[in-house]
Design a protein around this motif. Structure first.
Motif, PDB file in Angstrom:
ATOM      1  N   MET A 251       0.896  -1.159   0.064  1.00 32.06           N
ATOM      2  CA  MET A 251      -0.040  -0.075  -0.029  1.00 32.06           C
ATOM      3  C   MET A 251       0.929   1.211  -0.053  1.00 32.06           C
ATOM      4  O   MET A 251       0.443   2.164  -0.722  1.00 32.06           O
ATOM      5  N   LEU A 252       1.734   1.215   0.537  1.00 30.11           N
ATOM      6  CA  LEU A 252       2.868   2.420   0.558  1.00 30.11           C
ATOM      7  C   LEU A 252       3.642   2.849  -0.711  1.00 30.11           C
ATOM      8  O   LEU A 252       3.453   3.778  -1.063  1.00 30.11           O
ATOM      9  N   ASN A 394      -4.325   3.121   6.600  1.00 32.50           N
ATOM     10  CA  ASN A 394      -3.483   3.176   5.808  1.00 32.50           C
ATOM     11  C   ASN A 394      -3.856   3.806   4.464  1.00 32.50           C
ATOM     12  O   ASN A 394      -3.232   4.864   3.906  1.00 32.50           O
ATOM     13  N   TYR A 395      -4.888   3.525   4.233  1.00 35.75           N
ATOM     14  CA  TYR A 395      -5.837   4.213   3.142  1.00 35.75           C
ATOM     15  C   TYR A 395      -5.973   5.672   3.178  1.00 35.75           C
ATOM     16  O   TYR A 395      -5.873   6.558   2.337  1.00 35.75           O
ATOM     17  N   TYR A 401       0.953  10.903   5.490  1.00 36.55           N
ATOM     18  CA  TYR A 401       1.839  10.649   6.519  1.00 36.55           C
ATOM     19  C   TYR A 401       2.965   9.555   6.249  1.00 36.55           C
ATOM     20  O   TYR A 401       3.866   9.189   6.898  1.00 36.55           O
ATOM     21  N   SER A 402       2.674   8.999   4.918  1.00 38.47           N
ATOM     22  CA  SER A 402       3.694   8.071   4.359  1.00 38.47           C
ATOM     23  C   SER A 402       3.921   6.711   5.442  1.00 38.47           C
ATOM     24  O   SER A 402       2.913   6.428   5.965  1.00 38.47           O
ATOM     25  N   CYS A 406       1.832   3.742   8.294  1.00 43.54           N
ATOM     26  CA  CYS A 406       1.688   2.268   8.222  1.00 43.54           C
ATOM     27  C   CYS A 406       2.348   1.616   9.662  1.00 43.54           C
ATOM     28  O   CYS A 406       1.477   0.761   9.898  1.00 43.54           O
ATOM     29  N   ALA A 407       3.208   2.306  10.319  1.00 36.33           N
ATOM     30  CA  ALA A 407       3.570   2.028  11.769  1.00 36.33           C
ATOM     31  C   ALA A 407       2.259   2.148  12.724  1.00 36.33           C
ATOM     32  O   ALA A 407       1.975   1.190  13.485  1.00 36.33           O
ATOM     33  N   TRP A 408       1.664   3.269  12.751  1.00 40.90           N
ATOM     34  CA  TRP A 408       0.381   3.461  13.658  1.00 40.90           C
ATOM     35  C   TRP A 408      -0.554   2.187  13.145  1.00 40.90           C
ATOM     36  O   TRP A 408      -1.308   1.926  13.985  1.00 40.90           O
TER      37      TRP A 408
END
Length: 499
Positions: A251-252, A394-395, A401-402, A406-408
């Motif tokens: 997704m990133l 993520n979407y 926030y790039s 993903c991390a959060w």
């Protein structure tokens, strides 16, 4: 306490072999981040994010079903049925992947290299064929052979990568007309990483040939139907789990706030490299799962099974907290495993990912309630909830926030799964977890890491940095030993020093 000693012994071998294998593999991180461009590292990471999804489809819950039914039915029938089932489906799935390599390559943003998908299909296939032989070694209590094969396989991978990306280019640089020039393409660096992995998978299966060829050409249709019904929900759970674990890289690559596709791949590369720094937690979780799954099933008939499960959880969380601090307090050392300093910009995600992996480890520990009760569909529902959290966050937030998003997303997804599993599980199969104490241990570890970061920001110098880190780690260890003194006194080796 003998049950915990047994689990500790098995986890020492399974977890120890995983730790050694992963640490060897971990050495690939400085090698690859030094030899590959950030974009190439991101490209490699996107393909490797796809492979675990296919692993789940190729094995379709048969490993866990094997452990479950080997306790109830004729073990030979279970082994024959699961082995033949996986062989037939692996051939079919591998052919399908190769036939659809072009659209898959386009989906993963590697449309110029469809051969990556072909090699990946072979890697996945050989790994799937090794699943039941490895499971048999675990069930038969043969951790030494299990560990030896795992470690040897990863050594093959490491040496192959080093030779293909480190040695051969040096030879060709000194002698441009060397015979290797006929076979070697310096612009195909990522491809050689996959070739090395394929060699590992092939040699691993060859080393398991005795177990792999130990089945008979017989499938019990009724048993096969039961195993499929048991394992099918695990496909959904595993697939959703991979959404939480690896799909964020894909997704990133799709949605990263980057001007070009190469820049987006670079952000994937930064995130993937920094994710590697959560390795200690990942190793503990993986080692625990290797030893715990067969152990939990064997302990289920014990009168004090729930007390054993609660104690296992306590020691597990304490171990994870110590590992969390070992990474966070010495992060300025760990970061050098990423050879490219340009990737250090992503280090801010490390504490978030460490906690996320701690949550997923606790979730795996909690999941015993639905596995013992043949309610694997519950695990699928819980993991789907986590996957939904991952996808939505993520979407919505990756474009802004790039990789921080993903991390959060990973943190919140695993945290949600952990909480839901605990609440639901306590209603179905009550285990007396000391959850207040365990939460306190986690919170204190996090607070100590923040205190250290604050101290280091005010007082510079490596001596103060590492000295204060060591003091805080020792204080936390002494605190745990004091609070849990009675528990630790009952352990072998450690116990005699605490009396």
């Amino acid at each position: 306490m003998s049950g915990i000693k047994q689990l500790a012994g098995q986890t020492l071998w399974y977890g120890g072999s995983s730790i050694v294998a992963k640490l060897i593999n971990y050495l690939l991180t400085p090698l690859l981040t030094g030899l590959l461009t950030i974009a190439d590292y991101g490209e490699m990471s996107m393909v490797y994010s796809f492979i675990p999804f296919m692993n789940i489809i190729f094995t379709y819950g048969m490993e866990t079903a094997f452990f479950r039914f080997a306790q109830q039915d004729n073990r030979k029938d279970v082994y024959n049925t699961s082995s033949l089932s996986l062989i037939l489906t692996t051939v079919f799935f591998s052919v399908v992947l190769i036939l659809f390599r072009y659209p898959i390559a386009s989906l993963l943003k590697v449309e110029h290299h469809p051969e990556y998908i072909t090699i990946s299909a072979l890697i996945i296939g050989f790994d799937a064929l090794s699943t039941i032989p490895f499971s048999k070694l675990r069930l038969d209590g043969r951790p030494k052979k299990f560990a030896s094969i795992k470690i040897l396989g990863i050594l093959v991978n490491f040496i192959s990568v080093y030779v293909l990306l480190g040695v051969v280019p040096g030879i060709l640089e000194k002698d441009p007309h060397h015979w290797l020039k006929t076979f070697y393409n310096k612009d195909w660096a990522v491809g050689y990483v996959f070739v090395a992995n394929l060699l590992q998978s092939i040699i691993t299966l060859l080393l398991l040939s005795k177990e792999f060829l130990g089945f008979k050409l017989h499938i019990s249709k009724e048993l096969w139907r039961k195993m499929l019904l048991y394992g099918m929900p695990l496909i959904l759970a595993g697939f959703a789990g991979m959404v939480n674990e690896t799909f964020d890289r894909i997704m990133l690559g799709w949605w990263a706030p980057a001007a070009t596709e190469q820049a987006a791949k670079a952000q994937v590369g930064i995130y993937s490299a920094c994710y590697k720094l959560s390795i200690l937690i990942t190793l503990a979780v993986q080692g625990f799962r290797m030893g715990a799954e067969p152990f939990f099933f064997k302990q289920s008939s014990s009168e004090n099974a729930t007390r054993i499960y609660a104690r296992v959880m306590k020691f597990f969380v304490i171990t994870l907290c110590l590992m969390f601090l070992a990474v966070m307090l010495y992060l300025d050392i760990w970061k050098h495993f990423i050879r490219n300093p340009k990737m250090w910009v992503g280090l801010k995600v490390v504490p978030i990912l460490l906690l996320a992996n701690m949550f997923v480890g606790i979730y795996y520990n909690l999941s015993i309630w639905y596995k013992l009760g043949n309610k694997t569909i519950a695990g699928a529902y819980i993991t789907l909830i986590g996957a939904l959290v991952t996808l939505v966050i993520n979407y919505v937030f990756i474009p802004r926030y790039s990789y921080i998003a993903c991390a959060w997303a990973t943190f919140l997804a695993y945290g949600t799964m952990m909480v839901v599993s605990y609440i639901w599980g306590q209603k179905e199969y009550r285990v007396p977890y000391a959850w207040k104490k365990l939460c306190a241990y986690i919170i204190i570890a996090v607070i100590l890491s923040f205190i250290h970061r604050g101290m280091v920001s005010k007082i510079s110098g490596s001596w103060f940095n590492y000295g204060s880190a060591t003091v805080l780690l020792l204080l936390y260890t002494l605190f745990i030993l004091r609070v849990e003194k009675k528990e630790f006194q009952r352990l072998p080796l450690i116990g005699k020093f605490l009396r």
